[in-house]
Design an enzyme around this catalytic site. Structure first.
Site, PDB file in Angstrom:
ATOM      1  CG  ASP A 119      57.422  44.172  34.132  1.00 44.08           C
ATOM      2  OD1 ASP A 119      58.424  44.078  33.406  1.00 44.08           O
ATOM      3  OD2 ASP A 119      56.280  43.824  33.790  1.00 44.08           O
ATOM      4  CG  HIS A 174      51.748  49.481  37.223  1.00 41.44           C
ATOM      5  ND1 HIS A 174      50.819  48.529  37.585  1.00 41.44           N
ATOM      6  CD2 HIS A 174      52.788  48.804  36.707  1.00 41.44           C
ATOM      7  CE1 HIS A 174      51.304  47.334  37.300  1.00 41.44           C
ATOM      8  NE2 HIS A 174      52.498  47.470  36.767  1.00 41.44           N
ATOM      9  CG  HIS A 262      57.168  42.306  39.174  1.00 38.86           C
ATOM     10  ND1 HIS A 262      56.788  41.004  38.927  1.00 38.86           N
ATOM     11  CD2 HIS A 262      56.281  43.104  38.526  1.00 38.86           C
ATOM     12  CE1 HIS A 262      55.702  41.013  38.162  1.00 38.86           C
ATOM     13  NE2 HIS A 262      55.367  42.272  37.901  1.00 38.86           N
TER      14      HIS A 262
HETATM   15 ZN   LIG Z   1      53.877  46.082  36.272  1.00 35.73          ZN
END
Ligand SMILES: [Zn+2]
Length: 335
Positions: A119, A174, A262
């Site tokens: 992500d 985000h 991530h």
């Molecule tokens: Zn995120």
């Protein structure tokens, strides 16, 4: 006794050399070299002449035509390959999953497949490092991209796609806060548009920032027909050290699982450090790596196969009932 004449001496020497054969080898080598130079590929000679500047000799045009035809063929092959790759990377999702929220998708067969997801990227050096590790381990993953990062680093987004990974939507900026309907639409639609403009691919998956399902964005994505993708294993790589990331993922891994990592949003060096160990250990446990769209397709295929087998069995049973003769009285011993 008179001494031999010089010519006679030379002839004797020549004969001696021939007998020793080495001269013969030299003659053969010179002949081969001359033949190679004379009959070397016209294409390569044309190309050499071309890069050295204008050269006038007969047949140049014909050879250039040949060169062009070869170059055209090479380009046609390249285009064909790109088309095949695009076909292979058609990460559409089965109708059944559209608008649904998933956390893991265990296959009916229990087959050990797992989806690694990343992500908040693209963000270098982490995205590039992760792509390198994945490629060297022959693993395909799913990247949930931030729209404004795609805008900032379009080449890295293309790179992710080029390496055969699935691209997905993770909102434009985000946000965690409640979004107005228009705000949610902008977050998701702008990201879809940028991913489409950059890679030619329209995302079919959405992951809500922070996994928040009730701030308007997940609802909008689902309504749009995207699959809302959560996770079943959280690496917690946004604060954990590499050894703890490894421990956590290995503890939470499961067949049909979706693992959260991530590659953006901060320093992801611990993720990069942990990833090769995680891939190795999961593989040792018998896991196969799939993208999220592949996972959904595998599920669909298995369910279809099971249903087809059930239908065939039912049809066979029905046929057997029809074909069986009416019950006969038991035979008697007649004597
Ligand atoms: Zn995120």
């Amino acid at each position: 006794m008179s001494s031999p004449k010089p010519f006679q001496t030379f002839c004797q020497w020549w004969w001696g050399q021939l007998r020793a054969k080495w001269l013969l080898y030299i003659v053969l080598a010179i002949t081969t070299l001359t033949l190679c130079v004379t009959f070397q590929s016209p294409i390569s000679r044309t190309a050499q002449a071309f890069v050295r500047g204008p050269v006038a000799y007969s047949g140049l045009t014909a050879r250039l035509n040949q060169l062009s035809s070869l170059a055209n063929q090479a380009w046609a092959n390249q285009l064909e390959l790109l088309a095949q790759q695009a076909e292979a990377m058609n990460f559409t999702v089965p109708e059944h999953f559209r608008g649904k929220t998933i956390r893991s998708v265990p296959l009916p067969s229990g087959r050990k497949v797992i989806a690694l997801t990343f992500d908040d990227g693209p963000l270098d050096p982490y995205t590039n490092d992760i792509l390198y590790i994945l490629e060297n381990n022959d693993v395909k993953a799913t990247f949930f991209l931030i729209g404004r990062s795609v805008q900032a680093f379009p080449n890295r987004a293309k790179h992710i796609q080029m390496k055969g990974h699935a691209l997905a939507n993770h909102s434009w900026s985000h946000p965690y806060a409640q979004q107005s309907p228009a705000g949610a639409a902008a977050q998701i639609d702008n990201t879809d548009t940028w991913i489409k403009q950059t890679t030619g691919f329209t995302p079919t998956l959405f992951r809500p920032p922070g996994g928040i399902l009730n701030n308007g964005m997940a609802g909008y994505a689902a309504q749009k027909g995207q699959v809302v993708v959560m996770w079943s294993a959280d690496s917690k790589d946004y604060y954990a050290s590499a050894p703890n990331i490894i421990k956590r993922v290995m503890a939470e891994a499961s067949p049909g699982g979706i693992v959260l990592f991530h590659d953006g949003g901060g320093n992801r060096s611990q993720t990069v450090l942990a990833l090769p160990f995680i891939i190795k250990q999961l593989r040792e446990q018998g896991y196969e790596f799939v993208t999220v769209p592949e996972l959904l397709k595998l599920y669909e295929e298995e369910v279809k196969a099971i249903n087809a087998a059930k239908a065939a069995e039912t049809a066979k049973a029905a046929e057997a009932v029809q074909a069986s003769p009416p019950a006969q009285p038991p035979p008697t011993l007649g004597y």
